[in-house]
Motif scaffolding. Sequence first.
Motif, PDB file in Angstrom:
ATOM      1  N   ALA A  13      -6.055  10.053   2.797  1.00  0.00           N
ATOM      2  CA  ALA A  13      -6.597  11.369   3.146  1.00  0.00           C
ATOM      3  C   ALA A  13      -7.966  11.572   2.497  1.00  0.00           C
ATOM      4  O   ALA A  13      -8.900  12.052   3.150  1.00  0.00           O
ATOM      5  CB  ALA A  13      -5.626  12.468   2.722  1.00  0.00           C
ATOM      6  N   SER A  20      -4.948  15.980   6.000  1.00  0.00           N
ATOM      7  CA  SER A  20      -3.836  16.843   5.597  1.00  0.00           C
ATOM      8  C   SER A  20      -4.101  18.177   6.292  1.00  0.00           C
ATOM      9  O   SER A  20      -4.795  19.031   5.774  1.00  0.00           O
ATOM     10  CB  SER A  20      -3.756  16.985   4.075  1.00  0.00           C
ATOM     11  N   ARG A  28      -1.888  18.520  -1.604  1.00  0.00           N
ATOM     12  CA  ARG A  28      -2.076  18.475  -0.154  1.00  0.00           C
ATOM     13  C   ARG A  28      -0.739  18.713   0.542  1.00  0.00           C
ATOM     14  O   ARG A  28       0.316  18.398  -0.002  1.00  0.00           O
ATOM     15  CB  ARG A  28      -2.653  17.124   0.258  1.00  0.00           C
ATOM     16  N   TYR A  30       1.077  17.951   4.309  1.00  0.00           N
ATOM     17  CA  TYR A  30       0.924  17.180   5.537  1.00  0.00           C
ATOM     18  C   TYR A  30       1.909  17.640   6.600  1.00  0.00           C
ATOM     19  O   TYR A  30       3.056  17.959   6.302  1.00  0.00           O
ATOM     20  CB  TYR A  30       1.149  15.686   5.256  1.00  0.00           C
ATOM     21  N   ASP A  34       0.478  14.387  10.847  1.00  0.00           N
ATOM     22  CA  ASP A  34      -0.284  13.670   9.823  1.00  0.00           C
ATOM     23  C   ASP A  34       0.485  12.439   9.345  1.00  0.00           C
ATOM     24  O   ASP A  34      -0.094  11.372   9.129  1.00  0.00           O
ATOM     25  CB  ASP A  34      -0.569  14.569   8.617  1.00  0.00           C
TER      26      ASP A  34
END
Length: 115
Positions: A13, A20, A28, A30, A34
Motif C-alpha cells: 500500500a 487502502s 490502514r 482495507y 483491496d
Amino acid sequence: MAGVSGTTVGQWARRGLISSSQRDEEPRLYSVEDVAEAAIVRALLEAGTSHAEIHRAIAHLPGRWPLSAADLAVTVDGRVARRSEDGALEVLGPRGWQFVAYGPLPREVRVHLSR
C-alpha cells in the motif's frame, strides 16, 4: 497460493501496488476489493512479474481496483498480458498495450478468495 502477511500488504500500500480504500492513515483499513488486489499482486509476483511491471500495469488499467477488473496473464519473460474485450491477447510494452500476433501463450493469473 500462499497468504499475504499484514506487513507485506502495508508495504504494498505504501509503495502504490494496492490501496487502502477505507482509510489511508494508520492503522490502514482495507476493503474486500483491496484484499483481492493484494492477492492478484501476490499471484503476479509468483508468476515472475516484477514490482515495476505491476506498477506499469496499474498505470495502464482503468478503475479503482484495476488488477481485479482485468483478465491478466504473465508472459514467459515476466511481462503482464491481458485479454482485450474482443478476446485478443495484448502485452504491456513501453508504449502501452500491444497486440500479440504470435508467440507462447502467457500463464493466466487467477485468484479465488475463500473463507
